[in-house]
Design a protein around this motif. Sequence first.
Motif, PDB file in Angstrom:
ATOM      1  N   LEU A 154      68.182 -71.750 -41.108  1.00 27.38           N
ATOM      2  CA  LEU A 154      68.121 -73.211 -41.047  1.00 27.38           C
ATOM      3  C   LEU A 154      66.681 -73.727 -41.120  1.00 27.38           C
ATOM      4  N   PHE A 155      65.726 -72.781 -41.246  1.00 25.79           N
ATOM      5  CA  PHE A 155      64.302 -73.100 -41.394  1.00 25.79           C
ATOM      6  C   PHE A 155      63.752 -73.852 -40.188  1.00 25.79           C
ATOM      7  N   TRP A 156      64.175 -73.406 -39.014  1.00 27.00           N
ATOM      8  CA  TRP A 156      63.632 -73.943 -37.777  1.00 27.00           C
ATOM      9  C   TRP A 156      62.475 -73.066 -37.321  1.00 27.00           C
ATOM     10  N   SER A 157      61.538 -73.645 -36.590  1.00 26.98           N
ATOM     11  CA  SER A 157      60.380 -72.882 -36.123  1.00 26.98           C
ATOM     12  C   SER A 157      60.781 -71.910 -35.010  1.00 26.98           C
ATOM     13  N   GLY A 158      60.041 -70.810 -34.917  1.00 25.55           N
ATOM     14  CA  GLY A 158      60.282 -69.823 -33.873  1.00 25.55           C
ATOM     15  C   GLY A 158      61.074 -68.613 -34.306  1.00 25.55           C
ATOM     16  N   SER A 159      61.562 -68.611 -35.532  1.00 24.47           N
ATOM     17  CA  SER A 159      62.412 -67.509 -35.986  1.00 24.47           C
ATOM     18  C   SER A 159      61.638 -66.198 -36.089  1.00 24.47           C
ATOM     19  N   ALA A 160      60.399 -66.252 -36.525  1.00 28.32           N
ATOM     20  CA  ALA A 160      59.630 -65.026 -36.733  1.00 28.32           C
ATOM     21  C   ALA A 160      59.431 -64.256 -35.431  1.00 28.32           C
ATOM     22  N   ILE A 161      59.102 -64.971 -34.366  1.00 25.59           N
ATOM     23  CA  ILE A 161      58.879 -64.309 -33.080  1.00 25.59           C
ATOM     24  C   ILE A 161      60.159 -63.673 -32.573  1.00 25.59           C
ATOM     25  N   MET A 162      61.260 -64.421 -32.642  1.00 26.64           N
ATOM     26  CA  MET A 162      62.539 -63.893 -32.156  1.00 26.64           C
ATOM     27  C   MET A 162      62.988 -62.680 -32.964  1.00 26.64           C
ATOM     28  N   LEU A 163      62.867 -62.759 -34.273  1.00 31.26           N
ATOM     29  CA  LEU A 163      63.285 -61.640 -35.111  1.00 31.26           C
ATOM     30  C   LEU A 163      62.415 -60.411 -34.887  1.00 31.26           C
ATOM     31  N   THR A 164      61.132 -60.620 -34.738  1.00 35.00           N
ATOM     32  CA  THR A 164      60.227 -59.486 -34.534  1.00 35.00           C
ATOM     33  C   THR A 164      60.515 -58.775 -33.216  1.00 35.00           C
ATOM     34  N   VAL A 165      60.601 -59.545 -32.143  1.00 37.86           N
ATOM     35  CA  VAL A 165      60.844 -58.954 -30.818  1.00 37.86           C
ATOM     36  C   VAL A 165      62.225 -58.321 -30.749  1.00 37.86           C
ATOM     37  N   GLY A 166      63.245 -59.062 -31.181  1.00 37.46           N
ATOM     38  CA  GLY A 166      64.611 -58.545 -31.110  1.00 37.46           C
ATOM     39  C   GLY A 166      64.830 -57.328 -31.970  1.00 37.46           C
ATOM     40  N   THR A 167      64.327 -57.353 -33.197  1.00 35.47           N
ATOM     41  CA  THR A 167      64.522 -56.227 -34.115  1.00 35.47           C
ATOM     42  C   THR A 167      63.757 -54.992 -33.657  1.00 35.47           C
ATOM     43  N   ALA A 168      62.526 -55.177 -33.207  1.00 35.88           N
ATOM     44  CA  ALA A 168      61.729 -54.040 -32.737  1.00 35.88           C
ATOM     45  C   ALA A 168      62.413 -53.343 -31.567  1.00 35.88           C
ATOM     46  N   THR A 169      62.914 -54.127 -30.626  1.00 41.20           N
ATOM     47  CA  THR A 169      63.620 -53.551 -29.476  1.00 41.20           C
ATOM     48  C   THR A 169      64.883 -52.826 -29.916  1.00 41.20           C
ATOM     49  N   MET A 170      65.618 -53.445 -30.846  1.00 40.25           N
ATOM     50  CA  MET A 170      66.868 -52.842 -31.308  1.00 40.25           C
ATOM     51  C   MET A 170      66.612 -51.535 -32.043  1.00 40.25           C
TER      52      MET A 170
END
Length: 211
Positions: free
Chosen positions: A118-134
């Motif tokens: 949806l091109f909202w701000s904050g996606s990069a941080i969430m994806l980086t942290v969540g994906t790295a942990t996963m």
Amino acid sequence: MEVRVESKSFLYDVLLPKLEPASWVLAIWGFIASWNQLAGGDVFLIIGLANLALVYYLSAYKPRSLTNTHGPNFESVASQQQILNTSQDTSFLLDTLAPKLIGISGAVVLIGTLFKLLFWSGSAIMLTVGTATMVLVVLLMALNQRLNRRAVVLAAIGIIMLTVSSETLMRQLHRDDPQLVELMVYQIHHPHDRAAADAVRIHINRKRIQR
């Protein structure tokens, strides 16, 4: 080999197992509709991914007494004798911590995916942290010859969303409006330019009024 579970919970044994596949259907349809510029795609995306994130977040707090360690979410790649030996000894890292990390990180990945689509701000941080942990959880479980299908799928989604640029998504999802694409691309490259954000918002509002 499965561990028998006698205690039942409406939330964990009835509601969430039914909500999860329904939410996947809504999320997938929302993505297909958005990709093909069909009406209502964003709404289905929001409902589907938000519900999935809620399901996985709540699953992280499923009581141990209700947890089926070798149920459908866990696929052992060990021999039957290894499975038997593993079932006799519980591991805090694999049986307690890993499910919580999968649920919480999965929710973060899905919300990050929603924000990016949806091109909202904050996606990069969430994806980086969540994906790295996963990914770390998947590697840890693979080294112990236990794989979690949910974790693998969510890690793959996170990696894909991190790999695909926002500009590529914009040009595809808004290919019918080149002017909006250029405004959004400019905003990406100038995130602190309030005038750029205002220009995108004004353009979108005008389109809504014309419809």
